[in-house]
Write a protein that holds these residues in place. Structure first.
Motif, PDB file in Angstrom:
ATOM      1  N   PRO A  39       7.636 -10.943   6.143  1.00  0.00           N
ATOM      2  CA  PRO A  39       8.616 -10.959   5.053  1.00  0.00           C
ATOM      3  C   PRO A  39       7.855 -11.381   3.670  1.00  0.00           C
ATOM      4  O   PRO A  39       8.161 -10.572   2.761  1.00  0.00           O
ATOM      5  CB  PRO A  39       9.839 -11.684   5.503  1.00  0.00           C
ATOM      6  N   PRO A  40       7.418 -12.426   3.533  1.00  0.00           N
ATOM      7  CA  PRO A  40       6.856 -12.896   2.225  1.00  0.00           C
ATOM      8  C   PRO A  40       5.705 -11.947   1.774  1.00  0.00           C
ATOM      9  O   PRO A  40       5.864 -11.455   0.632  1.00  0.00           O
ATOM     10  CB  PRO A  40       6.385 -14.380   2.460  1.00  0.00           C
ATOM     11  N   THR A  41       4.983 -11.234   2.653  1.00  0.00           N
ATOM     12  CA  THR A  41       3.891 -10.290   2.246  1.00  0.00           C
ATOM     13  C   THR A  41       4.596  -8.817   1.523  1.00  0.00           C
ATOM     14  O   THR A  41       4.207  -8.692   0.651  1.00  0.00           O
ATOM     15  CB  THR A  41       3.257  -9.867   3.312  1.00  0.00           C
ATOM     16  N   GLY A  42       5.611  -8.539   2.369  1.00  0.00           N
ATOM     17  CA  GLY A  42       6.409  -7.510   2.033  1.00  0.00           C
ATOM     18  C   GLY A  42       7.053  -7.517   0.683  1.00  0.00           C
ATOM     19  O   GLY A  42       6.953  -6.535  -0.225  1.00  0.00           O
ATOM     20  N   ALA A  43       7.554  -8.677   0.639  1.00  0.00           N
ATOM     21  CA  ALA A  43       8.223  -9.224  -0.883  1.00  0.00           C
ATOM     22  C   ALA A  43       6.985  -9.137  -2.030  1.00  0.00           C
ATOM     23  O   ALA A  43       7.464  -8.613  -3.027  1.00  0.00           O
ATOM     24  CB  ALA A  43       8.915 -10.682  -0.517  1.00  0.00           C
ATOM     25  N   VAL A  44       6.214  -9.529  -1.860  1.00  0.00           N
ATOM     26  CA  VAL A  44       4.853  -9.803  -2.919  1.00  0.00           C
ATOM     27  C   VAL A  44       4.817  -8.447  -3.101  1.00  0.00           C
ATOM     28  O   VAL A  44       4.489  -7.954  -4.303  1.00  0.00           O
ATOM     29  CB  VAL A  44       4.023 -10.780  -2.612  1.00  0.00           C
ATOM     30  N   LEU A  45       4.536  -7.348  -2.222  1.00  0.00           N
ATOM     31  CA  LEU A  45       4.099  -6.030  -2.374  1.00  0.00           C
ATOM     32  C   LEU A  45       5.189  -5.325  -3.136  1.00  0.00           C
ATOM     33  O   LEU A  45       4.822  -4.480  -3.981  1.00  0.00           O
ATOM     34  CB  LEU A  45       3.566  -5.392  -1.059  1.00  0.00           C
ATOM     35  N   LEU A  46       6.268  -5.476  -2.734  1.00  0.00           N
ATOM     36  CA  LEU A  46       7.421  -4.734  -3.307  1.00  0.00           C
ATOM     37  C   LEU A  46       7.500  -5.267  -4.735  1.00  0.00           C
ATOM     38  O   LEU A  46       7.871  -4.389  -5.645  1.00  0.00           O
ATOM     39  CB  LEU A  46       8.711  -5.160  -2.561  1.00  0.00           C
ATOM     40  N   ILE A  47       7.387  -6.464  -4.926  1.00  0.00           N
ATOM     41  CA  ILE A  47       7.440  -6.956  -6.502  1.00  0.00           C
ATOM     42  C   ILE A  47       6.381  -6.409  -7.283  1.00  0.00           C
ATOM     43  O   ILE A  47       6.584  -5.702  -8.563  1.00  0.00           O
ATOM     44  CB  ILE A  47       7.184  -8.456  -6.674  1.00  0.00           C
ATOM     45  N   ILE A  48       5.155  -6.109  -6.578  1.00  0.00           N
ATOM     46  CA  ILE A  48       3.980  -5.929  -7.400  1.00  0.00           C
ATOM     47  C   ILE A  48       4.251  -4.232  -7.851  1.00  0.00           C
ATOM     48  O   ILE A  48       4.079  -3.762  -8.719  1.00  0.00           O
ATOM     49  CB  ILE A  48       2.643  -5.810  -6.828  1.00  0.00           C
ATOM     50  N   GLY A  49       5.028  -3.443  -6.942  1.00  0.00           N
ATOM     51  CA  GLY A  49       5.042  -2.017  -6.814  1.00  0.00           C
ATOM     52  C   GLY A  49       6.161  -1.880  -7.781  1.00  0.00           C
ATOM     53  O   GLY A  49       6.169  -0.924  -8.729  1.00  0.00           O
ATOM     54  N   MET A  50       7.255  -2.503  -7.726  1.00  0.00           N
ATOM     55  CA  MET A  50       8.617  -2.375  -8.689  1.00  0.00           C
ATOM     56  C   MET A  50       7.881  -2.756 -10.135  1.00  0.00           C
ATOM     57  O   MET A  50       8.271  -1.904 -11.148  1.00  0.00           O
ATOM     58  CB  MET A  50       9.440  -3.364  -8.264  1.00  0.00           C
ATOM     59  N   ALA A  51       7.135  -3.850 -10.297  1.00  0.00           N
ATOM     60  CA  ALA A  51       6.470  -4.228 -11.770  1.00  0.00           C
ATOM     61  C   ALA A  51       5.669  -3.166 -12.082  1.00  0.00           C
ATOM     62  O   ALA A  51       5.988  -2.539 -13.456  1.00  0.00           O
ATOM     63  CB  ALA A  51       5.916  -5.416 -11.632  1.00  0.00           C
ATOM     64  N   LEU A  52       4.808  -2.481 -11.167  1.00  0.00           N
ATOM     65  CA  LEU A  52       3.907  -1.223 -11.868  1.00  0.00           C
ATOM     66  C   LEU A  52       4.808   0.115 -12.299  1.00  0.00           C
ATOM     67  O   LEU A  52       4.493   0.428 -12.999  1.00  0.00           O
ATOM     68  CB  LEU A  52       2.863  -1.299 -11.053  1.00  0.00           C
ATOM     69  N   PHE A  53       5.823   0.418 -11.327  1.00  0.00           N
ATOM     70  CA  PHE A  53       6.385   1.507 -11.666  1.00  0.00           C
ATOM     71  C   PHE A  53       7.252   1.509 -12.799  1.00  0.00           C
ATOM     72  O   PHE A  53       7.023   2.204 -13.672  1.00  0.00           O
ATOM     73  CB  PHE A  53       7.415   1.751 -10.368  1.00  0.00           C
ATOM     74  N   SER A  54       8.024   0.215 -13.191  1.00  0.00           N
ATOM     75  CA  SER A  54       8.530  -0.087 -14.217  1.00  0.00           C
ATOM     76  C   SER A  54       7.849  -0.144 -15.463  1.00  0.00           C
ATOM     77  O   SER A  54       8.018   0.523 -16.513  1.00  0.00           O
ATOM     78  CB  SER A  54       9.403  -1.353 -14.268  1.00  0.00           C
TER      79      SER A  54
END
Length: 61
Positions: A39-54
């Motif tokens: 779960p923490p690994t997925g959360a970190v990857l999701l945060i990075i992906g959302m930041a790059l998308f935005s």
């Protein structure tokens, strides 16, 4: 600008991550290695992906 996007992503992902971790401890117990790693690994990857998308959507306009 990049810090703002990361903080927006963290504020979006963190509550869901906390709920998932609480549920994985209480209702559906998972092995410790899985609970600590996935779960923490997925959360970190999701945060990075959302930041790059935005950031990409802001740059493209």
């Amino acid at each position: 600008m990049k810090e703002k996007k990361i903080s927006e992503s963290v504020s979006s992902v963190l509550p869901i991550t906390i709920i998932v971790l609480l549920l994985s401890v209480t209702i559906t117990p998972m092995p410790v290695g899985t609970m600590v790693l996935l779960p923490p690994t997925g959360a970190v990857l999701l945060i990075i992906g959302m930041a790059l998308f935005s950031l990409g959507t802001d740059v493209s306009t």
